[in-house]
Design a protein around this motif. Structure first.
Motif, PDB file in Angstrom:
ATOM      1  N   PRO A  72       0.792  -1.221   0.000  1.00  0.00           N
ATOM      2  CA  PRO A  72       0.000   0.000   0.000  1.00  0.00           C
ATOM      3  C   PRO A  72       0.832   1.284   0.000  1.00  0.00           C
ATOM      4  CG  PRO A  72       0.226  -0.739   2.239  1.00  0.00           C
ATOM      5  CD  PRO A  72       0.971  -1.738   1.369  1.00  0.00           C
ATOM      6  N   TRP A  73       2.166   1.185  -0.135  1.00  0.00           N
ATOM      7  CA  TRP A  73       3.053   2.331   0.047  1.00  0.00           C
ATOM      8  C   TRP A  73       3.240   3.145  -1.215  1.00  0.00           C
ATOM      9  CZ3 TRP A  73       4.124   3.593   4.846  1.00  0.00           C
ATOM     10  CH2 TRP A  73       4.028   2.602   5.825  1.00  0.00           C
ATOM     11  N   ASN A  74       3.357   4.455  -1.040  1.00  0.00           N
ATOM     12  CA  ASN A  74       3.738   5.346  -2.140  1.00  0.00           C
ATOM     13  C   ASN A  74       4.413   6.583  -1.552  1.00  0.00           C
ATOM     14  OD1 ASN A  74       1.677   6.993  -1.193  1.00  0.00           O
ATOM     15  ND2 ASN A  74       0.249   6.389  -2.768  1.00  0.00           N
ATOM     16  N   ILE A  75       5.039   7.363  -2.440  1.00  0.00           N
ATOM     17  CA  ILE A  75       5.695   8.590  -2.007  1.00  0.00           C
ATOM     18  C   ILE A  75       4.661   9.703  -1.994  1.00  0.00           C
ATOM     19  CG2 ILE A  75       7.435  10.327  -2.569  1.00  0.00           C
ATOM     20  CD1 ILE A  75       9.117   8.061  -3.768  1.00  0.00           C
ATOM     21  N   GLU A  76       4.477  10.296  -0.838  1.00  0.00           N
ATOM     22  CA  GLU A  76       3.533  11.397  -0.675  1.00  0.00           C
ATOM     23  C   GLU A  76       4.179  12.725  -1.074  1.00  0.00           C
ATOM     24  OE1 GLU A  76       0.577  12.768   2.842  1.00  0.00           O
ATOM     25  OE2 GLU A  76       2.677  12.509   3.420  1.00  0.00           O
ATOM     26  N   LYS A  77       5.462  12.890  -0.700  1.00  0.00           N
ATOM     27  CA  LYS A  77       6.127  14.165  -0.942  1.00  0.00           C
ATOM     28  C   LYS A  77       7.623  13.943  -1.130  1.00  0.00           C
ATOM     29  CE  LYS A  77       6.863  18.731   1.054  1.00  0.00           C
ATOM     30  NZ  LYS A  77       6.749  19.574   2.213  1.00  0.00           N
ATOM     31  N   VAL A  78       8.211  14.695  -2.054  1.00  0.00           N
ATOM     32  CA  VAL A  78       9.652  14.728  -2.246  1.00  0.00           C
ATOM     33  C   VAL A  78      10.116  16.119  -1.835  1.00  0.00           C
ATOM     34  CG1 VAL A  78      11.535  14.547  -3.906  1.00  0.00           C
ATOM     35  CG2 VAL A  78       9.496  13.091  -4.167  1.00  0.00           C
ATOM     36  N   ASP A  79      10.962  16.179  -0.826  1.00  0.00           N
ATOM     37  CA  ASP A  79      11.442  17.453  -0.303  1.00  0.00           C
ATOM     38  C   ASP A  79      12.922  17.610  -0.645  1.00  0.00           C
ATOM     39  OD1 ASP A  79      11.835  19.803   1.106  1.00  0.00           O
ATOM     40  OD2 ASP A  79      11.846  18.829   3.066  1.00  0.00           O
ATOM     41  N   HIS A  80      13.225  18.454  -1.641  1.00  0.00           N
ATOM     42  CA  HIS A  80      14.607  18.742  -2.036  1.00  0.00           C
ATOM     43  C   HIS A  80      15.115  19.922  -1.230  1.00  0.00           C
ATOM     44  CE1 HIS A  80      14.863  16.280  -5.726  1.00  0.00           C
ATOM     45  NE2 HIS A  80      13.570  16.511  -5.807  1.00  0.00           N
ATOM     46  N   GLN A  81      16.239  19.761  -0.621  1.00  0.00           N
ATOM     47  CA  GLN A  81      16.910  20.871   0.054  1.00  0.00           C
ATOM     48  C   GLN A  81      18.231  21.066  -0.677  1.00  0.00           C
ATOM     49  OE1 GLN A  81      16.948  19.224   3.981  1.00  0.00           O
ATOM     50  NE2 GLN A  81      14.907  19.986   4.448  1.00  0.00           N
TER      51      GLN A  81
END
Length: 148
Positions: A16-25
């Motif tokens: 059931p997993w997926n990427i909700e957000k990609v946070d680039h710093q």
């Protein structure tokens, strides 16, 4: 293909997993992948193949292999389920062993390098501390394989 889909494939995420957000710093050269799961999912849990619904979550971070030169982290709310025999148990997930702070991929790459290089060289390459590299070695490499 979108960025999230590419990263999900690289991580080997499945339902059931997926990427909700990609946070680039960009300035810090870090990337954080925030994972979520589909609601109302039943999870397998440590030590058992039975599936149970989740009742709460504990937020956890893991250090992952660098992505495009950026230090990568995964964050997810790990579900807890009620085991009829033992009470609350952490659900199993596909990217790391329970109670470890590193993903399978980072551990595997570290172990590969520890077979041919010193702990200090490996920790520099993997951007971990010497203690973290040593801890991975203790978990995975038998004394006769240790050349560090």
């Amino acid at each position: 293909m979108r960025e999230k889909e590419i990263l999900e494939k690289r991580l080997g995420l499945t339902a059931p997993w997926n990427i909700e957000k990609v946070d680039h710093q960009m300035r810090e050269m870090r990337i954080t992948l925030r994972l979520t799961h589909q609601p109302f999912w039943w999870f397998r849990y440590q030590g058992y193949d039975a599936e149970r619904p989740s009742h709460d979550h504990g937020q956890r971070p893991w250090r992952h292999l660098d992505t495009c030169g950026d230090v990568a982290r995964i964050e997810a709310g790990v579900p807890r389920v009620d085991c009829p025999k033992h009470g609350g148990r952490q659900a199993r997930f596909s990217w790391a062993e329970p109670c470890r702070r590193f993903t399978f991929w980072l551990e595997a790459r570290t172990i590969f390098w520890l077979k041919v290089a010193t702990i200090n060289a490996v920790s520099d390459e993997m951007k971990t501390t010497s203690d973290q590299a040593s801890g991975i070695r203790e978990l995975e490499i038998s004394p006769e394989q240790d050349r560090a």
